[in-house]
Design an enzyme around this catalytic site. Structure first.
Site, PDB file in Angstrom:
ATOM      1  N   GLY A  31      49.517  56.033  36.765  1.00 29.86           N
ATOM      2  CA  GLY A  31      50.822  55.919  36.082  1.00 29.86           C
ATOM      3  C   GLY A  31      51.870  55.123  36.851  1.00 29.86           C
ATOM      4  N   GLY A  32      51.516  54.654  38.051  1.00 33.57           N
ATOM      5  CA  GLY A  32      52.516  53.947  38.853  1.00 33.57           C
ATOM      6  C   GLY A  32      52.657  52.472  38.507  1.00 33.57           C
ATOM      7  N   TYR A 163      35.355  45.607  25.426  1.00 34.29           N
ATOM      8  CA  TYR A 163      33.947  45.333  25.745  1.00 34.29           C
ATOM      9  C   TYR A 163      33.168  46.600  26.096  1.00 34.29           C
ATOM     10  CZ  TYR A 163      35.644  45.122  30.614  1.00 34.29           C
ATOM     11  OH  TYR A 163      36.231  45.405  31.819  1.00 34.29           O
TER      12      TYR A 163
HETATM   13  C1  LIG Z   1      36.677  34.114  29.884  1.00 35.27           C
HETATM   14  C2  LIG Z   1      37.356  34.842  31.013  1.00 35.27           C
HETATM   15  C3  LIG Z   1      38.599  35.485  30.570  1.00 35.27           C
HETATM   16  C4  LIG Z   1      39.425  36.017  31.706  1.00 35.27           C
HETATM   17  C5  LIG Z   1      40.495  36.857  31.168  1.00 35.27           C
HETATM   18  C6  LIG Z   1      41.378  37.530  32.180  1.00 35.27           C
HETATM   19  C7  LIG Z   1      42.233  38.609  31.654  1.00 35.27           C
HETATM   20  C8  LIG Z   1      41.461  39.620  30.888  1.00 35.27           C
HETATM   21  C9  LIG Z   1      42.246  40.788  30.508  1.00 35.27           C
HETATM   22  C10 LIG Z   1      41.386  41.757  29.773  1.00 35.27           C
HETATM   23  C11 LIG Z   1      41.066  42.910  30.654  1.00 35.27           C
HETATM   24  C12 LIG Z   1      40.054  43.809  30.119  1.00 35.27           C
HETATM   25  C13 LIG Z   1      39.695  44.921  30.761  1.00 35.27           C
HETATM   26  C14 LIG Z   1      40.311  45.349  31.968  1.00 35.27           C
HETATM   27  C15 LIG Z   1      39.856  46.437  32.614  1.00 35.27           C
HETATM   28  C16 LIG Z   1      40.452  46.892  33.864  1.00 35.27           C
HETATM   29  O1  LIG Z   1      40.023  47.877  34.377  1.00 35.27           O
HETATM   30  S1  LIG Z   1      41.764  46.042  34.542  1.00 35.27           S
HETATM   31  C17 LIG Z   1      42.362  47.072  35.868  1.00 35.27           C
HETATM   32  C18 LIG Z   1      42.103  46.430  37.138  1.00 35.27           C
HETATM   33  N1  LIG Z   1      42.811  47.164  38.177  1.00 35.27           N
HETATM   34  C19 LIG Z   1      42.253  47.441  39.342  1.00 35.27           C
HETATM   35  O2  LIG Z   1      41.125  47.068  39.629  1.00 35.27           O
HETATM   36  C20 LIG Z   1      43.099  48.211  40.297  1.00 35.27           C
HETATM   37  C21 LIG Z   1      42.318  48.964  41.336  1.00 35.27           C
HETATM   38  N2  LIG Z   1      41.371  48.119  42.046  1.00 35.27           N
HETATM   39  C22 LIG Z   1      41.069  48.240  43.371  1.00 35.27           C
HETATM   40  O3  LIG Z   1      41.614  49.071  44.064  1.00 35.27           O
HETATM   41  C23 LIG Z   1      40.028  47.327  43.955  1.00 35.27           C
HETATM   42  O4  LIG Z   1      40.006  46.120  43.267  1.00 35.27           O
HETATM   43  C24 LIG Z   1      38.589  47.968  43.921  1.00 35.27           C
HETATM   44  C25 LIG Z   1      37.617  46.994  44.578  1.00 35.27           C
HETATM   45  C26 LIG Z   1      38.153  48.265  42.491  1.00 35.27           C
HETATM   46  C27 LIG Z   1      38.545  49.283  44.667  1.00 35.27           C
HETATM   47  O5  LIG Z   1      39.168  49.185  45.914  1.00 35.27           O
HETATM   48  P1  LIG Z   1      38.518  49.880  47.236  1.00 35.27           P
HETATM   49  O6  LIG Z   1      38.106  51.246  46.965  1.00 35.27           O
HETATM   50  O7  LIG Z   1      39.473  49.630  48.344  1.00 35.27           O
HETATM   51  O8  LIG Z   1      37.190  49.062  47.394  1.00 35.27           O
HETATM   52  P2  LIG Z   1      36.699  48.031  48.501  1.00 35.27           P
HETATM   53  O9  LIG Z   1      36.336  48.839  49.709  1.00 35.27           O
HETATM   54  O10 LIG Z   1      37.624  46.912  48.668  1.00 35.27           O
HETATM   55  O11 LIG Z   1      35.359  47.491  47.808  1.00 35.27           O
HETATM   56  C28 LIG Z   1      34.313  48.362  47.427  1.00 35.27           C
HETATM   57  C29 LIG Z   1      33.038  47.526  47.296  1.00 35.27           C
HETATM   58  O12 LIG Z   1      33.242  46.544  46.260  1.00 35.27           O
HETATM   59  C30 LIG Z   1      33.054  45.219  46.822  1.00 35.27           C
HETATM   60  N3  LIG Z   1      33.973  44.294  46.178  1.00 35.27           N
HETATM   61  C31 LIG Z   1      35.301  44.379  46.150  1.00 35.27           C
HETATM   62  N4  LIG Z   1      35.833  43.338  45.499  1.00 35.27           N
HETATM   63  C32 LIG Z   1      34.808  42.546  45.127  1.00 35.27           C
HETATM   64  C33 LIG Z   1      34.697  41.292  44.436  1.00 35.27           C
HETATM   65  N5  LIG Z   1      35.782  40.664  43.978  1.00 35.27           N
HETATM   66  N6  LIG Z   1      33.469  40.787  44.241  1.00 35.27           N
HETATM   67  C34 LIG Z   1      32.370  41.419  44.676  1.00 35.27           C
HETATM   68  N7  LIG Z   1      32.389  42.629  45.340  1.00 35.27           N
HETATM   69  C35 LIG Z   1      33.611  43.162  45.569  1.00 35.27           C
HETATM   70  C36 LIG Z   1      33.355  45.387  48.286  1.00 35.27           C
HETATM   71  O13 LIG Z   1      32.772  44.337  49.053  1.00 35.27           O
HETATM   72  C37 LIG Z   1      32.745  46.757  48.574  1.00 35.27           C
HETATM   73  O14 LIG Z   1      31.345  46.677  48.650  1.00 35.27           O
HETATM   74  P3  LIG Z   1      30.588  46.623  50.096  1.00 35.27           P
HETATM   75  O15 LIG Z   1      30.996  47.856  50.852  1.00 35.27           O
HETATM   76  O16 LIG Z   1      29.143  46.584  49.765  1.00 35.27           O
HETATM   77  O17 LIG Z   1      31.077  45.364  50.776  1.00 35.27           O
HETATM   78  N1  NDP Z   2      45.601  44.903  31.295  1.00 36.69           N
HETATM   79  C1  NDP Z   2      44.620  44.668  30.437  1.00 36.69           C
HETATM   80  O1  NDP Z   2      44.492  43.558  29.895  1.00 36.69           O
HETATM   81  C2  NDP Z   2      43.654  45.742  30.085  1.00 36.69           C
HETATM   82  C3  NDP Z   2      43.634  46.965  30.743  1.00 36.69           C
HETATM   83  N2  NDP Z   2      42.734  47.919  30.344  1.00 36.69           N
HETATM   84  C4  NDP Z   2      42.755  49.244  30.948  1.00 36.69           C
HETATM   85  O2  NDP Z   2      44.069  49.691  31.046  1.00 36.69           O
HETATM   86  C5  NDP Z   2      44.191  50.596  32.139  1.00 36.69           C
HETATM   87  C6  NDP Z   2      45.331  50.175  33.036  1.00 36.69           C
HETATM   88  O3  NDP Z   2      45.056  48.899  33.588  1.00 36.69           O
HETATM   89  P1  NDP Z   2      46.235  47.937  34.083  1.00 36.69           P
HETATM   90  O4  NDP Z   2      47.523  48.631  33.925  1.00 36.69           O
HETATM   91  O5  NDP Z   2      46.029  46.645  33.456  1.00 36.69           O
HETATM   92  O6  NDP Z   2      45.855  47.769  35.630  1.00 36.69           O
HETATM   93  P2  NDP Z   2      46.420  48.431  36.971  1.00 36.69           P
HETATM   94  O7  NDP Z   2      45.600  47.886  38.055  1.00 36.69           O
HETATM   95  O8  NDP Z   2      47.895  48.268  37.021  1.00 36.69           O
HETATM   96  O9  NDP Z   2      46.127  49.983  36.768  1.00 36.69           O
HETATM   97  C7  NDP Z   2      45.077  50.674  37.363  1.00 36.69           C
HETATM   98  C8  NDP Z   2      45.631  51.927  37.983  1.00 36.69           C
HETATM   99  O10 NDP Z   2      44.557  52.742  38.411  1.00 36.69           O
HETATM  100  C9  NDP Z   2      44.914  53.328  39.636  1.00 36.69           C
HETATM  101  N3  NDP Z   2      43.699  53.618  40.393  1.00 36.69           N
HETATM  102  C10 NDP Z   2      42.749  52.752  40.813  1.00 36.69           C
HETATM  103  N4  NDP Z   2      41.815  53.377  41.524  1.00 36.69           N
HETATM  104  C11 NDP Z   2      42.169  54.677  41.555  1.00 36.69           C
HETATM  105  C12 NDP Z   2      41.610  55.839  42.149  1.00 36.69           C
HETATM  106  N5  NDP Z   2      40.469  55.787  42.847  1.00 36.69           N
HETATM  107  N6  NDP Z   2      42.239  57.025  41.979  1.00 36.69           N
HETATM  108  C13 NDP Z   2      43.383  57.101  41.267  1.00 36.69           C
HETATM  109  N7  NDP Z   2      43.974  56.046  40.684  1.00 36.69           N
HETATM  110  C14 NDP Z   2      43.372  54.842  40.829  1.00 36.69           C
HETATM  111  C15 NDP Z   2      45.775  52.284  40.357  1.00 36.69           C
HETATM  112  O11 NDP Z   2      46.680  52.906  41.268  1.00 36.69           O
HETATM  113  P3  NDP Z   2      46.406  53.010  42.852  1.00 36.69           P
HETATM  114  O12 NDP Z   2      46.037  51.644  43.329  1.00 36.69           O
HETATM  115  O13 NDP Z   2      47.698  53.555  43.390  1.00 36.69           O
HETATM  116  O14 NDP Z   2      45.300  54.001  43.024  1.00 36.69           O
HETATM  117  C16 NDP Z   2      46.515  51.661  39.180  1.00 36.69           C
HETATM  118  O15 NDP Z   2      47.769  52.289  39.006  1.00 36.69           O
HETATM  119  C17 NDP Z   2      42.839  50.605  32.843  1.00 36.69           C
HETATM  120  O16 NDP Z   2      42.070  51.700  32.354  1.00 36.69           O
HETATM  121  C18 NDP Z   2      42.209  49.310  32.371  1.00 36.69           C
HETATM  122  O17 NDP Z   2      40.814  49.379  32.376  1.00 36.69           O
HETATM  123  C19 NDP Z   2      41.836  47.708  29.342  1.00 36.69           C
HETATM  124  C20 NDP Z   2      41.814  46.521  28.700  1.00 36.69           C
HETATM  125  C21 NDP Z   2      42.729  45.446  28.987  1.00 36.69           C
END
Ligand SMILES: CCCCCCCCCCC/C=C\C=C\C(=O)SCCNC(=O)CCNC(=O)[C@H](O)C(C)(C)COP(=O)(O)OP(=O)(O)OC[C@H]1O[C@@H](n2cnc3c(N)ncnc32)[C@H](O)[C@@H]1OP(=O)(O)O
Ligand code: NDP
Length: 299
Positions: A31-32, A163
């Site tokens: 929610g942040g 997806y």
């Molecule tokens: C035609 C193309 C169109 C493009 C359109 C673009 C826009 C599209 C919008 C539509 C979106 C649709 C759906 C969206 C869904 C979502 O969920 S969006 C939300 C995204 N938000 C987040 O991801 C926020 C939280 N994310 C994170 O904290 C980190 O990214 C992570 C990696 C998920 C978790 O962090 P952490 O626990 O710190 O993990 P790490 O230790 O860094 O990594 C864990 C392992 O993963 C490997 N890793 C990390 N990044 C990558 C990478 N980029 N590629 C490959 N592997 C990766 C990392 O190396 C670790 O593995 P190992 O220990 O084996 O090294």
């Molecule tokens: N934006 C888009 O186009 C789309 C988004 N979605 C979905 O919408 C939702 C929100 O995404 P969006 O706002 O875009 O992206 P954000 O990255 O802003 O949101 C993801 C949130 O998840 C939290 N989070 C990640 N890992 C953890 C964890 N291990 N424990 C607790 N919290 C965690 C992050 O906070 P913190 O890092 O503090 O943990 C962050 O606030 C997601 O479910 C995403 O899949 C789906 C389709 C399209």
């Protein structure tokens, strides 16, 4: 934005009547930031007391302060890594002390990045599926059990993605985990109605947030192509998801359970239809093609 987007301007004001969530408690994971922040803001404006949970306490606290100072309703920030079931239990205990059990639960936290599947390590796979599928399950089970014990009804909402239904290359852990979340929520909609619990799913299309766009289109190279396949000609806005989430979680939707609602400007059907590329055919080309078709005799 495409020209036709002028027909579809986003309405970003809060849709439901003031006070729709008075005396209600809402728990929003992630929610942040991004969409979670927008949902928290809308529910808070509608009178809810909110609890937001994720890993980064400083981010949560800043969001909580900003929203409560605007709405006058308390937003509590609780640190929680949803991958850790014990952390989830501690978070829920803290929430019980702060606000009591929630009326509204929104599983929004997620992790994702684009990556060819042959480059994924086991830990990369685990990282995404743990946040998305296991995290949602841990939060849902922990709260569900306590709500059942207390004989309290609640609305559960999961934020998935378009997806989850089709699958998608290059985001395979996310696609697999989101599909699992949808199965979890549809299953519990059937099983836990008897305890007063509703389960629904929103599948957003693309909406600009830092979290999503920095990991899914880091160079910005694909945005134009993505918008060109959206029939309404624009990206979504966080407030559009927030208004839908508020409706689904509200007393106006008590007959809604097991629903999967796609809010994507038409992107999914636009990508799916085999003949949709014919949008490119000009009126003159149609004249010529029609004449050819009409002149065909036999098979
Ligand atoms: C035609 C193309 C169109 C493009 C359109 C673009 C826009 C599209 C919008 C539509 C979106 C649709 C759906 C969206 C869904 C979502 O969920 S969006 C939300 C995204 N938000 C987040 O991801 C926020 C939280 N994310 C994170 O904290 C980190 O990214 C992570 C990696 C998920 C978790 O962090 P952490 O626990 O710190 O993990 P790490 O230790 O860094 O990594 C864990 C392992 O993963 C490997 N890793 C990390 N990044 C990558 C990478 N980029 N590629 C490959 N592997 C990766 C990392 O190396 C670790 O593995 P190992 O220990 O084996 O090294
Ligand atoms: N934006 C888009 O186009 C789309 C988004 N979605 C979905 O919408 C939702 C929100 O995404 P969006 O706002 O875009 O992206 P954000 O990255 O802003 O949101 C993801 C949130 O998840 C939290 N989070 C990640 N890992 C953890 C964890 N291990 N424990 C607790 N919290 C965690 C992050 O906070 P913190 O890092 O503090 O943990 C962050 O606030 C997601 O479910 C995403 O899949 C789906 C389709 C399209």
């Amino acid at each position: 934005q495409l020209v036709q987007s002028t027909f579809f301007p986003p309405a970003e004001g809060v849709m439901l009547p003031t006070g729709s969530f008075s005396n209600r408690v809402a728990f929003i994971t992630g929610g942040g930031t991004g969409l979670g922040r927008a949902m928290t803001s809308t529910l808070s404006q509608l009178g809810a007391q909110c609890v937001i949970a994720s890993r980064k306490l400083d981010v949560l606290q800043q969001t909580a302060e900003e929203i409560s100072s605007q709405t006058g309703n308390k937003v509590h920030a609780v640190e929680c890594d949803v991958r850790d079931p014990q952390a989830v239990a501690r978070c829920v205990e803290r929430m019980e002390t702060l606000t009591g059990l929630p009326d509204v639960i929104i599983n929004n936290a997620a992790g994702n990045f684009v990556c060819p599947s042959e480059r994924l390590s086991p830990n990369a796979w685990r990282s995404i599926t743990d946040i998305v599928l296991n995290g949602t399950a841990f939060v849902t089970l922990e709260l569900g059990k306590r709500l059942i014990q207390s004989r309290k009804g609640a609305s559960f909402l999961a934020i998935t993605t378009i997806y989850a239904e089709s699958g998608s290359g290059f985001v395979v852990p996310s696609a697999s985990a989101k599909a699992g979340v949808e199965a979890l929520y549809k299953s519990l909609a059937a099983e836990w109605g008897r305890y007063g619990h509703r389960f629904n799913i929103i599948q957003p299309g693309p909406i600009r947030t830092k979290g999503a766009f920095s990991r899914l289109d880091p160079t910005g190279a694909f945005e134009k192509a993505m918008i060109s396949r959206i029939p309404t000609g624009r990206l979504g806005k966080p407030a559009e998801i927030a208004n839908l989430a508020a409706f689904v979680s509200s007393d106006y939707a008590t007959w809604m359970s097991g629903a999967v609602i796609r809010l994507d400007g038409g992107e999914y059907v636009s990508m799916a239809g085999e003949f949709n590329e014919l949008r490119r055919v000009t009126p003159d080309q149609w004249k010529m093609m029609e004449a050819m078709i009409r002149n065909t005799r036999g098979s």
